[in-house]
Design a protein around this motif. Structure first.
Motif, PDB file in Angstrom:
ATOM      1  N   SER A   1      -1.338   6.651   5.465  1.00 33.91           N
ATOM      2  CA  SER A   1      -0.827   5.403   4.894  1.00 33.91           C
ATOM      3  C   SER A   1      -1.604   5.005   3.646  1.00 33.91           C
ATOM      4  O   SER A   1      -1.200   4.105   2.918  1.00 33.91           O
ATOM      5  CB  SER A   1      -0.892   4.274   5.929  1.00 33.91           C
TER       6      SER A   1
ATOM      7  N   ILE B   1      -4.757  -5.489  -2.580  1.00 37.83           N
ATOM      8  CA  ILE B   1      -4.068  -6.612  -1.935  1.00 37.83           C
ATOM      9  C   ILE B   1      -2.564  -6.470  -2.137  1.00 37.83           C
ATOM     10  O   ILE B   1      -2.111  -6.325  -3.271  1.00 37.83           O
ATOM     11  CB  ILE B   1      -4.534  -7.948  -2.542  1.00 37.83           C
ATOM     12  N   PRO B   2      -1.758  -6.522  -1.076  1.00 40.33           N
ATOM     13  CA  PRO B   2      -0.301  -6.507  -1.263  1.00 40.33           C
ATOM     14  C   PRO B   2       0.122  -7.688  -2.131  1.00 40.33           C
ATOM     15  O   PRO B   2      -0.184  -8.837  -1.813  1.00 40.33           O
ATOM     16  CB  PRO B   2       0.242  -6.653   0.168  1.00 40.33           C
ATOM     17  N   PRO B   3       0.770  -7.443  -3.250  1.00 44.44           N
ATOM     18  CA  PRO B   3       1.097  -8.544  -4.171  1.00 44.44           C
ATOM     19  C   PRO B   3       2.148  -9.478  -3.594  1.00 44.44           C
ATOM     20  O   PRO B   3       3.122  -9.046  -2.972  1.00 44.44           O
ATOM     21  CB  PRO B   3       1.633  -7.807  -5.412  1.00 44.44           C
ATOM     22  N   GLU B   4       1.905 -10.766  -3.784  1.00 45.05           N
ATOM     23  CA  GLU B   4       2.888 -11.756  -3.338  1.00 45.05           C
ATOM     24  C   GLU B   4       4.151 -11.671  -4.187  1.00 45.05           C
ATOM     25  O   GLU B   4       5.248 -11.939  -3.726  1.00 45.05           O
ATOM     26  CB  GLU B   4       2.281 -13.155  -3.430  1.00 45.05           C
TER      27      GLU B   4
ATOM     28  N   ASN C   1      -1.854   0.248  -9.684  1.00 44.89           N
ATOM     29  CA  ASN C   1      -2.415   0.311  -8.324  1.00 44.89           C
ATOM     30  C   ASN C   1      -1.732  -0.658  -7.362  1.00 44.89           C
ATOM     31  O   ASN C   1      -2.358  -1.186  -6.441  1.00 44.89           O
ATOM     32  CB  ASN C   1      -3.928   0.021  -8.342  1.00 44.89           C
ATOM     33  N   LYS C   2      -0.432  -0.871  -7.561  1.00 42.41           N
ATOM     34  CA  LYS C   2       0.281  -1.865  -6.752  1.00 42.41           C
ATOM     35  C   LYS C   2       0.260  -1.527  -5.263  1.00 42.41           C
ATOM     36  O   LYS C   2       0.262  -2.419  -4.411  1.00 42.41           O
ATOM     37  CB  LYS C   2       1.723  -1.997  -7.245  1.00 42.41           C
ATOM     38  N   ASN C   3       0.230  -0.236  -4.949  1.00 41.05           N
ATOM     39  CA  ASN C   3       0.256   0.180  -3.550  1.00 41.05           C
ATOM     40  C   ASN C   3      -1.133   0.244  -2.912  1.00 41.05           C
ATOM     41  O   ASN C   3      -1.285   0.724  -1.796  1.00 41.05           O
ATOM     42  CB  ASN C   3       0.937   1.548  -3.432  1.00 41.05           C
ATOM     43  N   SER C   4      -2.139  -0.217  -3.636  1.00 44.03           N
ATOM     44  CA  SER C   4      -3.505  -0.262  -3.106  1.00 44.03           C
ATOM     45  C   SER C   4      -4.032  -1.692  -3.229  1.00 44.03           C
ATOM     46  O   SER C   4      -3.452  -2.533  -3.908  1.00 44.03           O
ATOM     47  CB  SER C   4      -4.410   0.702  -3.872  1.00 44.03           C
TER      48      SER C   4
ATOM     49  N   SER D   1      -9.149  -7.336   0.463  1.00 41.77           N
ATOM     50  CA  SER D   1      -8.223  -6.763   1.441  1.00 41.77           C
ATOM     51  C   SER D   1      -8.929  -6.373   2.734  1.00 41.77           C
ATOM     52  O   SER D   1      -8.346  -6.477   3.819  1.00 41.77           O
ATOM     53  CB  SER D   1      -7.516  -5.541   0.849  1.00 41.77           C
TER      54      SER D   1
ATOM     55  N   SER E   1       5.723  -8.814  -6.192  1.00 38.28           N
ATOM     56  CA  SER E   1       5.645  -7.408  -6.565  1.00 38.28           C
ATOM     57  C   SER E   1       6.349  -7.105  -7.877  1.00 38.28           C
ATOM     58  O   SER E   1       6.174  -6.035  -8.447  1.00 38.28           O
ATOM     59  CB  SER E   1       6.250  -6.535  -5.456  1.00 38.28           C
TER      60      SER E   1
END
Length: 664
Positions: free
Chosen positions: A607, A149-152, A144-147, A424, A154
């Motif tokens: 988006s 919290i944007p990972p610091e 779920n990387k694209n959902s 988020s 990645s």
């Protein structure tokens, strides 16, 4: 009475009848010769194989499918790695064959390499209940990387076994079989192997997996060839209802209960998802039982619990829940805000600004590798040892089995979890959040979101310990008068029963007592979110709702047969034969990027990931003994000639008959 036959005319009528009967027999025999020619040696054996199906997102399709007519090919058995290497070599012609393999050979590399070999399909033997591979996870290395919290960071790998296979487009069908059906397929495949794959008759399979949707979610939704993924979350106030403009502080505990797998119907998620859900259910049972028994009093703060559906596909349930708490606006379709998506609007009484703690249990079912030690880890998004973190560490200090994950771990923050939806959209809650897991850095679960994350992939003792930590933390935060925390002890037998029900047999006595329709069915759990239908609840969702409803019940009055027998003003519903009040509700778990226009869905924010599932024609897998096509062709031509000859003979004899038996 005996009929007399008089005169030559009657005699000719009898002869005419006999000739007609003979001609009819000749035509019928010719027809059946055509049917047999078409059928060849094919006697079909049907199997309930579990398929990989077609899903779509904002940009492309993923998963498996066949042409409308399906795929047919001979069964080709691979039993050793040497044979697999030979099969995959450029010199070997794998075209038009259906590969049958055991689970030990199943890998992403195999599937990707098979796409260039023009195989007709793949059958995975002993998939359910059989031996496990050393490690396998078809999900991403950062789920779920694209959902959320944007990972610091990645590039951080949470899921080292992840191979992204679930997100690949595969041009051939794949079916998984249980050990019982695998024995039959193995025997027939071995027969082909001994006789020679190109020798006839041979055992062949017909795999049908036609998916109507193509391109992406926007196009298939517009064409009506797919439906969005979605389900129903559950939220509840355990000790009394919320009131409008309620300003009481809230202690909130959450978990996601859906799961995922390459074969969607095998989405059990024993450690991945169910362990955290059961830990929360166990904490609820503990606190409610102690309250009823009088060991603890009425809490000074609200205790709110949430179970979210669709979390495996972009946090559908939690993101919708948080969005509705913050931004819900009335969408009137028939003069009322309420519709099948929102059966009530009581969630509007919840104010996230009143939350003083957000606790989540996620993956709490496995011991540490190598040491086999039972440990739990506390994750905070900024690696800050907050008051909440210190409170939990103090509670567990006597055991030494709970550790805080600080910045030296190198993790980018909290692991993929429902808490990301809260942080988020409502950043103020970040310092009040803790996620409890069985891993410090990378997942210890080697089978995350795979069909092998089943009941065998669980440590019941650790789940019970996580439930105890959760219950004690909730108690320490929500109750003013403190009892000895050793009294806040979960029923580990009940937790084991829950784990067995939700990870092995969902038709168990506990679930059947609330959902009689599953009694005696011996159903394997399936926690895939599936497509969204407003009035349909999954077994898991309905069980969690009904069980929590009974635990949170605060008023029981007269007997009833249906909800209409109860009082809307009193807020009661018919439950187990009595009008019962409970602040327990379903909540829509559907992408916030979609708008429901009365049964049709429109994308309002592209988006946000929009996942859909293709509509399909009936899915099937059947095996038959295939004869030589050349012989079949000769037999077919002979049968056609025979039928034509019969038709000409009938025509000729009928004409001659009119002359031979004409009566003046």
């Amino acid at each position: 009475y005996q009929r007399r036959v008089r005169g030559p005319r009657n005699l000719m009528m009898i002869k005419k009848m006999r000739v007609d009967q003979a001609l009819s027999f000749l035509l019928v025999a010719s027809f059946f010769s055509l049917v047999l020619a078409d059928a060849g040696l094919g006697i079909y054996h049907n199997f309930d194989g579990i398929p990989c199906v077609r899903l779509l997102n904002n940009t492309s399709p993923i998963g498996c499918a066949t042409p409308k007519a399906g795929e047919i090919g001979p069964l080709f058995l691979v039993q050793t790695f040497e044979e697999l290497e030979e099969f995959m070599s450029p010199q070997f012609s794998a075209k038009d064959k259906i590969l049958t393999i055991d689970t030990k050979f199943f890998s992403r590399d195999l599937i990707m390499n098979l796409t260039a070999k023009s195989v007709k399909g793949l059958i995975l033997l002993n998939a359910t209940g059989g031996p496990k591979p050393p490690a396998f996870s078809p999900d991403s290395k950062f789920p779920n990387k694209n959902s959320g919290i944007p990972p610091e960071n990645s590039e951080f790998i949470w899921n080292p076994s992840g191979n992204d296979l679930i997100f690949e487009l595969i041009p051939f069908p794949i079916f998984a079989l249980d050990p019982e059906d695998s024995k039959k397929i193995s025997a027939w495949s071995l027969e082909n192997k001994k006789n020679g794959i190109n020798e006839y008759p041979r055992w062949s399979a017909e795999l049908t997996l036609f998916m109507h949707a193509t391109h992406n979610s926007e196009i298939c939704l517009r064409r009506g060839t797919c439906a969005p993924l979605g389900g129903h979350s559950i939220w509840s106030s355990l000790f009394g209802p919320f009131k409008k403009n309620d300003s009481e502080k809230i202690v909130m505990a959450i978990s996601g209960f859906d799961s995922n797998s390459f074969f969607q119907k095998t989405s059990i998620g024993a450690d991945s998802d169910i362990s955290g859900t059961v830990a929360l259910l166990g904490a609820i049972e503990t606190l409610v039982r102690l309250r009823i028994d009088g060991f603890i009093g009425i809490p000074r703060h609200r205790v709110l619990v949430g179970f979210f559906d669709g979390e495996s596909w972009g946090y559908l349930g939690s993101s919708r829940f948080v969005s509705d708490l913050l931004n819900f606006s009335c969408f009137k379709r028939s003069g009322s805000c309420t519709d099948s998506n929102y059966p009530d609007l009581d969630f509007q009484n919840i104010d996230l600004k009143n939350v003083i703690a957000l606790l989540e249990t996620k993956q709490v079912g496995l011991s540490q590798p190598i040491t086999d030690r039972n440990l739990l880890f506390l994750h905070q998004n900024k690696h800050v040892e907050t008051d909440l973190v210190r409170n939990i560490l103090d509670i567990a200090s006597g055991y030494g089995d709970v550790k805080f994950v600080d910045s030296s771990s190198g993790t980018p923050g909290i692991p993929p979890s429902s808490s990301m939806s809260f942080i988020s959209q409502f950043p103020e809650i970040e310092p009040l959040n803790v996620v409890i897991t069985d891993h410090e850095k990378q997942y210890v679960n080697k089978y995350y979101h795979s069909l092998w994350d089943d009941h065998r992939n669980l440590n019941h003792t650790l789940v019970c310990r996580a439930s105890q930590i959760l219950a004690q933390t909730i108690y320490s935060l929500a109750w003013e008068t403190k009892q000895d925390l050793s009294l806040i002890a979960p029923n580990c037998s009940f937790i084991s029963e829950l784990l067995d029900c939700l990870a092995r047999n969902i038709s168990c006595d506990l679930i059947a007592s609330l959902l009689p329709q599953v009694s005696g069915a011996d159903l394997t759990p399936e926690h895939y979110v599936s497509v969204y239908y407003p009035n349909t609840r999954s077994i898991t969702s309905k069980f969690i709702h009904d069980w929590v409803f009974s635990q949170a019940a605060y008023n029981t009055s007269r007997s009833c047969d249906k909800d209409k027998d109860c009082s809307v003003q009193e807020g009661t519903k018919c439950f187990n034969g009595f009008c019962t009040a409970s602040e327990t509700h379903y909540h829509l778990a559907l992408s916030t990027g979609l708008q429901d226009d009365g049964g049709t869905y429109r994308i309002i924010n592209d988006s946000i990931p929009i996942w859909t599932e293709a509509y399909w024609t009936p899915i099937g897998m059947r095996v038959f003994l295939q004869s030589n096509p050349s012989i079949d062709l000769v037999f077919l031509f002979f049968s056609i000639f025979n039928a034509l000859a019969a038709i000409v003979s009938v025509y000729y004899i009928k004409r001659k008959y009119s002359t031979w038996y004409r009566v003046m």
